[in-house]
Design an enzyme around this catalytic site. Structure first.
Site, PDB file in Angstrom:
ATOM      1  N   VAL A  11      40.889  31.083  51.104  1.00 12.76           N
ATOM      2  CA  VAL A  11      41.950  32.091  51.054  1.00 12.76           C
ATOM      3  C   VAL A  11      42.867  31.999  52.279  1.00 12.76           C
ATOM      4  O   VAL A  11      44.094  31.942  52.155  1.00 12.76           O
ATOM      5  CB  VAL A  11      41.334  33.502  50.939  1.00 12.76           C
ATOM      6  CG1 VAL A  11      42.351  34.583  51.244  1.00 12.76           C
ATOM      7  CG2 VAL A  11      40.792  33.713  49.532  1.00 12.76           C
ATOM      8  N   THR A 123      37.629  40.235  50.563  1.00 11.93           N
ATOM      9  CA  THR A 123      37.192  41.250  49.600  1.00 11.93           C
ATOM     10  C   THR A 123      36.092  42.071  50.262  1.00 11.93           C
ATOM     11  O   THR A 123      35.025  41.547  50.578  1.00 11.93           O
ATOM     12  CB  THR A 123      36.677  40.578  48.311  1.00 11.93           C
ATOM     13  OG1 THR A 123      37.722  39.726  47.835  1.00 11.93           O
ATOM     14  CG2 THR A 123      36.307  41.596  47.259  1.00 11.93           C
ATOM     15  N   GLU A 164      43.281  39.632  47.487  1.00 10.64           N
ATOM     16  CA  GLU A 164      43.730  38.306  47.056  1.00 10.64           C
ATOM     17  C   GLU A 164      43.210  38.007  45.656  1.00 10.64           C
ATOM     18  O   GLU A 164      42.048  38.267  45.362  1.00 10.64           O
ATOM     19  CB  GLU A 164      43.190  37.262  48.056  1.00 10.64           C
ATOM     20  CG  GLU A 164      43.579  35.859  47.742  1.00 10.64           C
ATOM     21  CD  GLU A 164      45.097  35.704  47.603  1.00 10.64           C
ATOM     22  OE1 GLU A 164      45.821  35.956  48.576  1.00 10.64           O
ATOM     23  OE2 GLU A 164      45.552  35.353  46.491  1.00 10.64           O
ATOM     24  N   PHE A 281      40.264  33.746  29.396  1.00  8.82           N
ATOM     25  CA  PHE A 281      38.857  34.064  29.712  1.00  8.82           C
ATOM     26  C   PHE A 281      38.020  34.299  28.454  1.00  8.82           C
ATOM     27  O   PHE A 281      37.110  35.105  28.443  1.00  8.82           O
ATOM     28  CB  PHE A 281      38.769  35.264  30.684  1.00  8.82           C
ATOM     29  CG  PHE A 281      39.044  34.840  32.097  1.00  8.82           C
ATOM     30  CD1 PHE A 281      40.327  34.494  32.492  1.00  8.82           C
ATOM     31  CD2 PHE A 281      38.033  34.738  33.028  1.00  8.82           C
ATOM     32  CE1 PHE A 281      40.599  34.060  33.775  1.00  8.82           C
ATOM     33  CE2 PHE A 281      38.291  34.300  34.315  1.00  8.82           C
ATOM     34  CZ  PHE A 281      39.580  33.970  34.685  1.00  8.82           C
ATOM     35  N   GLY A 285      30.734  29.171  27.145  1.00  7.76           N
ATOM     36  CA  GLY A 285      30.168  28.019  27.833  1.00  7.76           C
ATOM     37  C   GLY A 285      28.965  28.389  28.663  1.00  7.76           C
ATOM     38  O   GLY A 285      28.200  29.287  28.302  1.00  7.76           O
ATOM     39  N   CYS A 292      33.325  34.095  44.078  1.00 10.04           N
ATOM     40  CA  CYS A 292      33.819  35.472  43.949  1.00 10.04           C
ATOM     41  C   CYS A 292      33.077  36.319  42.925  1.00 10.04           C
ATOM     42  O   CYS A 292      32.550  37.372  43.269  1.00 10.04           O
ATOM     43  CB  CYS A 292      35.301  35.453  43.628  1.00 10.04           C
ATOM     44  SG  CYS A 292      36.281  34.920  45.027  1.00 10.04           S
ATOM     45  N   LYS A 295      29.324  37.398  43.744  1.00 12.00           N
ATOM     46  CA  LYS A 295      29.158  38.298  44.898  1.00 12.00           C
ATOM     47  C   LYS A 295      29.917  39.613  44.701  1.00 12.00           C
ATOM     48  O   LYS A 295      29.448  40.671  45.098  1.00 12.00           O
ATOM     49  CB  LYS A 295      29.538  37.603  46.207  1.00 12.00           C
ATOM     50  CG  LYS A 295      30.986  37.635  46.548  1.00 12.00           C
ATOM     51  CD  LYS A 295      31.226  37.105  47.936  1.00 12.00           C
ATOM     52  CE  LYS A 295      32.698  36.952  48.211  1.00 12.00           C
ATOM     53  NZ  LYS A 295      33.475  38.167  48.108  1.00 12.00           N
TER      54      LYS A 295
END
Ligand code: NAD
Length: 476
Positions: A11, A123, A164, A281, A285, A292, A295
């Site tokens: 980031v 985050t 972000e 989305f 699969g 991200c 967590k």
């Protein structure tokens, strides 16, 4: 504007490079001296399309600098981004050690010559805005830069949340052409300065770096969402929780499709055209991984728990995801019966294509389980192999140079990451050199008919087309 970015990982580095591209003077600081030395030599520590080229442009323009010295960065900046990692602790809560350290250091070195904005881009849990402000104030107590002969003895700063949303693999694109910019602040002055910083992106009036493999979309402006700090912090968690839930949802539908003989890709197309649902989305699969989603879901579950709220839906989202990884092993077991002593090829190691990020990558889970089951593992990834060898040196894996070297003498291949080169691989050649031509396509990227024609025994997710065509031929 003079900008300091603390933490130059996925980031921080992308943010720093993009702001430097937009002619801000950016001072990138990290505690990792090797990373900083490489960046000074023009070598990015991560793989991200277009990053190396953009870094070169900014270095030539002189708008970006790299250092391990946070003091210089803080002193010289109007705006300071906190972009350090917040990985999960075993309890599921985020590890805030790095945020703590960088916030304290900002307080330790900030001076009274001008006001500054400290931006939380990491985050962080709800309420971190206040916490960061407290830590900066703690740092101020051991600050030697505060000039005693000024009337204004306490440095002036505002803490702002600016979550972000970039996706690894297209991070520069997402930073220059985001869907929205969210700023959480209770202070109008801070908001005005940040709006000015982001103005070229908001107005889309900068010269687009088309030559750097970043395709600009047809957007003329980017929406700015201004909120209070808590809501901005929540927007980040809610976005990731929603996207992860959407993937787990389609994976659950895929599992039902397999039972009833439906094709999840056709189902996803049918539901995705509904504008209330949308088509993104909905790729069934092996499930989600990366730095991200896992967590951030764990974090929001543990935040809710602090408030005595049980997040049943989000817990189910995680459970479906873990089950999905296990389902791939089950598919292999059903196809091969005996795993012990078999040679299994793993195609793809990074958690998604176009990145070398291996954090919580499904490949590592699959490899670990198969090694435990006595398989012999070969792996190939276009970008992430060196990082994998270094990070997971304990895994007994033979790394191959290309798809064909990997396929040679394999009893089965599992496609774990949907890199482009796997979509277009030569299935006829692969069939010839494998011991048993079984492919478990855990991303549904192969053309079913082409695989059948090449003589590949193909297993996908949420599809039973091979069984179906067999049934059809019997009925016919
Ligand atoms: P990362 O691990 O790639 O990078 C973090 C960097 O911070 C490392 O280079 C580390 O050396 C450095 N660092 C640690 N302590 C420091 C200190 N005291 N001073 C200066 N540097 C320090 O992490 P990342 O993936 O870039 O994520 C950063 C934050 O952004 C996290 O909170 C993450 O959740 C969030 N985020 C990540 C993504 C993503 O796709 N990676 C997307 C959105 C948000």
């Amino acid at each position: 504007m003079n900008v300091c970015v603390a933490g130059v990982g996925y980031v921080g580095l992308i943010t720093g490079v993009c702001l430097a591209y937009l002619d801000n003077n950016v001072y990138c600081v990290d505690i990792d001296p090797e990373k900083i030395q490489n960046l000074k030599n023009g070598i990015p520590p991560i793989y991200e399309p277009g990053l190396k080229e953009l870094l070169e442009i900014c270095t030539k323009k002189g708008t970006i600098k790299f250092s391990t010295d946070i003091e210089e960065g803080v002193i010289n900046s109007d705006v300071i981004f906190i972009a350090v990692g917040t990985p999960s602790l075993p309890s599921g809560e985020p590890n805030l050690e790095y945020v703590r350290s960088v916030s304290f250091n900002i307080g330790k070195y900030i001076d009274c010559n001008k006001s500054r904005i400290v931006i939380n881009k990491s985050t962080v849990p709800i309420g971190s805005g206040n916490w960061v402000e407290m830590l900066i104030n703690e740092g101020v107590k051991s600050n030697k830069n505060i000039c005693n002969n000024t009337t204004n003895k306490h440095p002036k700063f505002w803490v702002v949340s600016n979550p972000e949303f970039l996706r690894e693999g297209c991070a520069i694109h997402d930073t220059l052409y985001p869907d929205r910019i969210v700023i959480g602040s209770d202070n109008d002055e801070a908001l005005a300065i940040l709006t000015k910083l982001y103005n070229p992106i908001l107005q889309q009036n900068f010269i687009r770096p088309v030559k750097e493999k970043i395709n600009p979309p047809n957007i003329t402006a980017v929406p700015l969402v201004t909120t209070d700090i808590t809501s901005a912090e929540m927007i980040k968690y809610a976005s990731n929780a929603f996207l992860a839930t959407k993937i787990s949802f389609i994976n659950e539908i895929a599992n039902i499709c397999e039972k009833v003989g439906a094709d999840v890709q056709q189902v996803a197309q049918g539901i995705g055209l509904d504008s209330r649902i949308g088509n993104k989305f909905l790729n069934a699969g092996i499930g989600w991984g990366g730095s991200c989603f896992p967590k951030d879901l764990s974090a929001i579950i543990s935040i809710a728990k602090e408030y005595d709220y049980d997040t049943e839906l989000l817990k189910a989202t995680i459970n479906v995801n873990m089950q999905q990884r296990h389902n791939i092993i089950k598919k292999l077991q059903q196809a091969l019966k005996i795993i012990k002593g078999r040679t299994i090829g793993i195609l793809g190691l990074s958690f998604k294509p176009n990145t070398d990020d291996l954090r919580d990558a499904p490949s590592i889970y699959i490899i670990t389980q198969l090694l435990k089951m006595g398989a012999c593992i070969k792996a190939y990834d276009p970008i992430a192999m060196t990082k994998c060898q270094k990070t997971y040196s304990e895994l007994n894996v033979t790394y191959e140079n290309n798809i064909l070297d990997l396929a040679k003498d394999c009893d089965a291949i599992i496609i774990v990451t949907e890199w482009d080169e796997f979509i277009y691989m030569d299935l006829n050649k692969i069939k010839e050199i494998m011991s048993i031509p079984i492919i478990i396509d855990s991303r549904n990227i192969l053309d079913t008919k082409a695989a059948e024609k090449a003589g590949i025994i193909l297993h996908q997710v949420g599809k039973s087309s091979q069984v179906k065509s067999l049934l059809n031929s019997k009925v016919g």
